[in-house]
Design a protein around this motif. Structure first.
Motif, PDB file in Angstrom:
ATOM      1  N   TRP A  26      67.911 -24.936 -70.823  1.00  0.00           N
ATOM      2  CA  TRP A  26      66.905 -24.350 -69.925  1.00  0.00           C
ATOM      3  C   TRP A  26      65.708 -25.297 -69.782  1.00  0.00           C
ATOM      4  O   TRP A  26      64.972 -25.217 -68.798  1.00  0.00           O
ATOM      5  N   GLN A  27      65.517 -26.215 -70.762  1.00  0.00           N
ATOM      6  CA  GLN A  27      64.426 -27.196 -70.639  1.00  0.00           C
ATOM      7  C   GLN A  27      64.682 -28.162 -69.476  1.00  0.00           C
ATOM      8  O   GLN A  27      63.781 -28.834 -69.009  1.00  0.00           O
ATOM      9  N   ASN A  28      65.961 -28.254 -69.046  1.00  0.00           N
ATOM     10  CA  ASN A  28      66.329 -29.227 -68.009  1.00  0.00           C
ATOM     11  C   ASN A  28      66.205 -28.684 -66.590  1.00  0.00           C
ATOM     12  O   ASN A  28      66.431 -29.428 -65.638  1.00  0.00           O
ATOM     13  N   VAL A  29      65.930 -27.400 -66.450  1.00  0.00           N
ATOM     14  CA  VAL A  29      65.837 -26.826 -65.107  1.00  0.00           C
ATOM     15  C   VAL A  29      64.529 -26.052 -65.001  1.00  0.00           C
ATOM     16  O   VAL A  29      63.994 -25.584 -66.001  1.00  0.00           O
ATOM     17  N   GLY A 107      77.631 -37.352 -39.745  1.00  0.00           N
ATOM     18  CA  GLY A 107      77.201 -38.069 -40.950  1.00  0.00           C
ATOM     19  C   GLY A 107      75.827 -37.615 -41.392  1.00  0.00           C
ATOM     20  O   GLY A 107      74.934 -37.376 -40.572  1.00  0.00           O
ATOM     21  N   GLY A 108      75.673 -37.479 -42.671  1.00  0.00           N
ATOM     22  CA  GLY A 108      74.395 -37.028 -43.209  1.00  0.00           C
ATOM     23  C   GLY A 108      74.345 -37.333 -44.689  1.00  0.00           C
ATOM     24  O   GLY A 108      74.988 -38.282 -45.151  1.00  0.00           O
ATOM     25  N   SER A 109      73.599 -36.528 -45.424  1.00  0.00           N
ATOM     26  CA  SER A 109      73.499 -36.795 -46.849  1.00  0.00           C
ATOM     27  C   SER A 109      73.176 -35.514 -47.603  1.00  0.00           C
ATOM     28  O   SER A 109      72.748 -34.516 -47.008  1.00  0.00           O
ATOM     29  N   ILE A 110      73.407 -35.565 -48.904  1.00  0.00           N
ATOM     30  CA  ILE A 110      73.073 -34.452 -49.802  1.00  0.00           C
ATOM     31  C   ILE A 110      72.095 -34.977 -50.839  1.00  0.00           C
ATOM     32  O   ILE A 110      72.331 -36.024 -51.449  1.00  0.00           O
ATOM     33  N   LEU A 111      71.024 -34.238 -51.026  1.00  0.00           N
ATOM     34  CA  LEU A 111      69.986 -34.625 -51.985  1.00  0.00           C
ATOM     35  C   LEU A 111      70.030 -33.703 -53.196  1.00  0.00           C
ATOM     36  O   LEU A 111      70.173 -32.476 -53.045  1.00  0.00           O
ATOM     37  N   ILE A 112      69.880 -34.305 -54.370  1.00  0.00           N
ATOM     38  CA  ILE A 112      69.722 -33.498 -55.580  1.00  0.00           C
ATOM     39  C   ILE A 112      68.619 -34.135 -56.418  1.00  0.00           C
ATOM     40  O   ILE A 112      68.241 -35.287 -56.200  1.00  0.00           O
ATOM     41  N   SER A 113      68.109 -33.379 -57.391  1.00  0.00           N
ATOM     42  CA  SER A 113      67.165 -33.968 -58.338  1.00  0.00           C
ATOM     43  C   SER A 113      67.459 -33.424 -59.724  1.00  0.00           C
ATOM     44  O   SER A 113      68.026 -32.330 -59.864  1.00  0.00           O
ATOM     45  N   TYR A 114      67.107 -34.221 -60.718  1.00  0.00           N
ATOM     46  CA  TYR A 114      67.340 -33.799 -62.103  1.00  0.00           C
ATOM     47  C   TYR A 114      66.363 -34.527 -63.013  1.00  0.00           C
ATOM     48  O   TYR A 114      65.832 -35.584 -62.665  1.00  0.00           O
ATOM     49  N   ARG A 115      66.120 -33.921 -64.166  1.00  0.00           N
ATOM     50  CA  ARG A 115      65.221 -34.556 -65.139  1.00  0.00           C
ATOM     51  C   ARG A 115      65.844 -35.853 -65.649  1.00  0.00           C
ATOM     52  O   ARG A 115      67.058 -35.893 -65.870  1.00  0.00           O
ATOM     53  N   PRO A 116      65.032 -36.888 -65.877  1.00  0.00           N
ATOM     54  CA  PRO A 116      65.593 -38.150 -66.374  1.00  0.00           C
ATOM     55  C   PRO A 116      66.375 -37.981 -67.678  1.00  0.00           C
ATOM     56  O   PRO A 116      67.297 -38.732 -67.960  1.00  0.00           O
ATOM     57  N   SER A 117      66.013 -36.970 -68.478  1.00  0.00           N
ATOM     58  CA  SER A 117      66.698 -36.752 -69.764  1.00  0.00           C
ATOM     59  C   SER A 117      68.002 -35.960 -69.620  1.00  0.00           C
ATOM     60  O   SER A 117      68.715 -35.764 -70.611  1.00  0.00           O
ATOM     61  N   ASN A 118      68.330 -35.522 -68.405  1.00  0.00           N
ATOM     62  CA  ASN A 118      69.491 -34.654 -68.213  1.00  0.00           C
ATOM     63  C   ASN A 118      70.755 -35.498 -68.000  1.00  0.00           C
ATOM     64  O   ASN A 118      71.189 -35.743 -66.880  1.00  0.00           O
ATOM     65  N   VAL A 119      71.336 -35.914 -69.119  1.00  0.00           N
ATOM     66  CA  VAL A 119      72.472 -36.846 -69.077  1.00  0.00           C
ATOM     67  C   VAL A 119      73.689 -36.201 -68.405  1.00  0.00           C
ATOM     68  O   VAL A 119      74.418 -36.853 -67.655  1.00  0.00           O
ATOM     69  N   ALA A 120      73.904 -34.909 -68.662  1.00  0.00           N
ATOM     70  CA  ALA A 120      75.070 -34.235 -68.064  1.00  0.00           C
ATOM     71  C   ALA A 120      74.970 -34.260 -66.537  1.00  0.00           C
ATOM     72  O   ALA A 120      75.938 -34.593 -65.843  1.00  0.00           O
ATOM     73  N   GLY A 134      64.884 -42.693 -56.177  1.00  0.00           N
ATOM     74  CA  GLY A 134      63.445 -42.540 -56.343  1.00  0.00           C
ATOM     75  C   GLY A 134      63.137 -41.419 -57.303  1.00  0.00           C
ATOM     76  O   GLY A 134      63.993 -40.971 -58.077  1.00  0.00           O
ATOM     77  N   GLU A 135      61.893 -40.957 -57.211  1.00  0.00           N
ATOM     78  CA  GLU A 135      61.412 -39.983 -58.186  1.00  0.00           C
ATOM     79  C   GLU A 135      60.547 -38.967 -57.450  1.00  0.00           C
ATOM     80  O   GLU A 135      59.878 -39.294 -56.468  1.00  0.00           O
ATOM     81  N   HIS A 136      60.603 -37.712 -57.861  1.00  0.00           N
ATOM     82  CA  HIS A 136      59.752 -36.685 -57.276  1.00  0.00           C
ATOM     83  C   HIS A 136      59.253 -35.769 -58.394  1.00  0.00           C
ATOM     84  O   HIS A 136      60.052 -35.104 -59.069  1.00  0.00           O
ATOM     85  N   GLU A 137      57.942 -35.771 -58.600  1.00  0.00           N
ATOM     86  CA  GLU A 137      57.308 -34.958 -59.643  1.00  0.00           C
ATOM     87  C   GLU A 137      58.001 -35.132 -60.992  1.00  0.00           C
ATOM     88  O   GLU A 137      58.280 -34.150 -61.699  1.00  0.00           O
ATOM     89  N   GLY A 138      58.351 -36.374 -61.320  1.00  0.00           N
ATOM     90  CA  GLY A 138      58.941 -36.669 -62.625  1.00  0.00           C
ATOM     91  C   GLY A 138      60.453 -36.530 -62.667  1.00  0.00           C
ATOM     92  O   GLY A 138      61.081 -36.896 -63.659  1.00  0.00           O
ATOM     93  N   ASP A 139      61.063 -35.973 -61.627  1.00  0.00           N
ATOM     94  CA  ASP A 139      62.523 -35.853 -61.574  1.00  0.00           C
ATOM     95  C   ASP A 139      63.129 -37.054 -60.853  1.00  0.00           C
ATOM     96  O   ASP A 139      62.480 -37.665 -59.992  1.00  0.00           O
ATOM     97  N   VAL A 140      64.385 -37.367 -61.194  1.00  0.00           N
ATOM     98  CA  VAL A 140      65.134 -38.385 -60.455  1.00  0.00           C
ATOM     99  C   VAL A 140      65.652 -37.749 -59.173  1.00  0.00           C
ATOM    100  O   VAL A 140      66.205 -36.647 -59.198  1.00  0.00           O
ATOM    101  N   LEU A 141      65.437 -38.438 -58.042  1.00  0.00           N
ATOM    102  CA  LEU A 141      66.024 -38.006 -56.762  1.00  0.00           C
ATOM    103  C   LEU A 141      67.283 -38.828 -56.533  1.00  0.00           C
ATOM    104  O   LEU A 141      67.249 -40.052 -56.661  1.00  0.00           O
ATOM    105  N   ALA A 142      68.381 -38.181 -56.184  1.00  0.00           N
ATOM    106  CA  ALA A 142      69.614 -38.927 -55.908  1.00  0.00           C
ATOM    107  C   ALA A 142      70.248 -38.371 -54.642  1.00  0.00           C
ATOM    108  O   ALA A 142      70.075 -37.183 -54.309  1.00  0.00           O
TER     109      ALA A 142
END
Ligand SMILES: CC(C)(COP(=O)(O)OP(=O)(O)OC[C@H]1O[C@@H](n2cnc3c(N)ncnc32)[C@H](O)[C@@H]1OP(=O)(O)O)[C@@H](O)C(=O)NCCC(=O)NCCS
Length: 146
Positions: A26-29, A107-120, A134-142
């Motif tokens: 729960w710390q990861n979300v 054609g388009g894209s899908i965006l997700i974000s996750y904490r840098p520590s969230n290895v899974a 890139g990064e958004h509010e400390g999260d990785v944007l992919a």
């Protein structure tokens, strides 16, 4: 395995809110529970789906079109603690990608974000072809382009 995404409705929401994670995950979300996520989702673009395998409720995902329909975003993906490492996260994301590809024409894209520590999350999304951009509010944007 027959993994489907089913809308959260009056008939299944009480099962959906039983989906849970170990405390450390729960710390990861951001939302502290699926109930909280469902409440917040009322104010997000996109839709809330249950991740279902046969009769089993295994997870929850909120996803959908953003930026006027040019892109898709996954706000949160949760696979229940009793169903992790069985391929459900990957299967749920494959369903999400299929929906995005059929909804975003040309054609388009899908965006997700996750904490840098969230290895899974990092490994799951990388294995599906998402690239950090890139990064958004400390999260990785992919992003996955298609
Ligand atoms: C991230 C999450 C959705 C993965 O779901 P899952 O059903 O367990 O994942 P899968 O079984 O489909 O695994 C797919 C790949 O993800 C990666 N992965 C999943 N769990 C992992 C873990 N604990 N550690 C490292 N890699 C992991 C692996 O690359 C795995 O492939 P492999 O099995 O071939 O090694 C799940 O751990 C979860 O709900 N975590 C808490 C919420 C969260 O962080 N959501 C993502 C950000 S919103």
């Amino acid at each position: 395995m027959d993994v489907r995404l089913e809308p959260v409705t009056i008939d299944n929401w009480e099962e959906v809110i039983k989906i849970d994670l170990p405390p450390e995950q729960w710390q990861n979300v951001d939302p502290p529970s699926v109930l909280h996520a469902l409440c917040e989702a009322q104010f997000w673009p996109g839709k809330s789906d249950a991740v279902v395998d046969g009769d089993a409720m295994v997870g929850y995902v909120h996803h959908g079109a953003i930026q006027g329909g040019d892109a898709w975003a996954v706000a949160i993906l949760i696979i229940d603690k009793n169903h992790q490492r069985k391929g459900y996260g990957r299967a749920a994301m494959e369903r999400v990608i299929e929906q995005a590809r059929s909804a975003v024409s040309g054609g388009g894209s899908i965006l997700i974000s996750y904490r840098p520590s969230n290895v899974a999350a990092e490994q799951l999304y990388a294995s599906l072809g998402f690239k950090p951009e890139g990064e958004h509010e400390g999260d990785v944007l992919a992003r996955l382009r298609f």
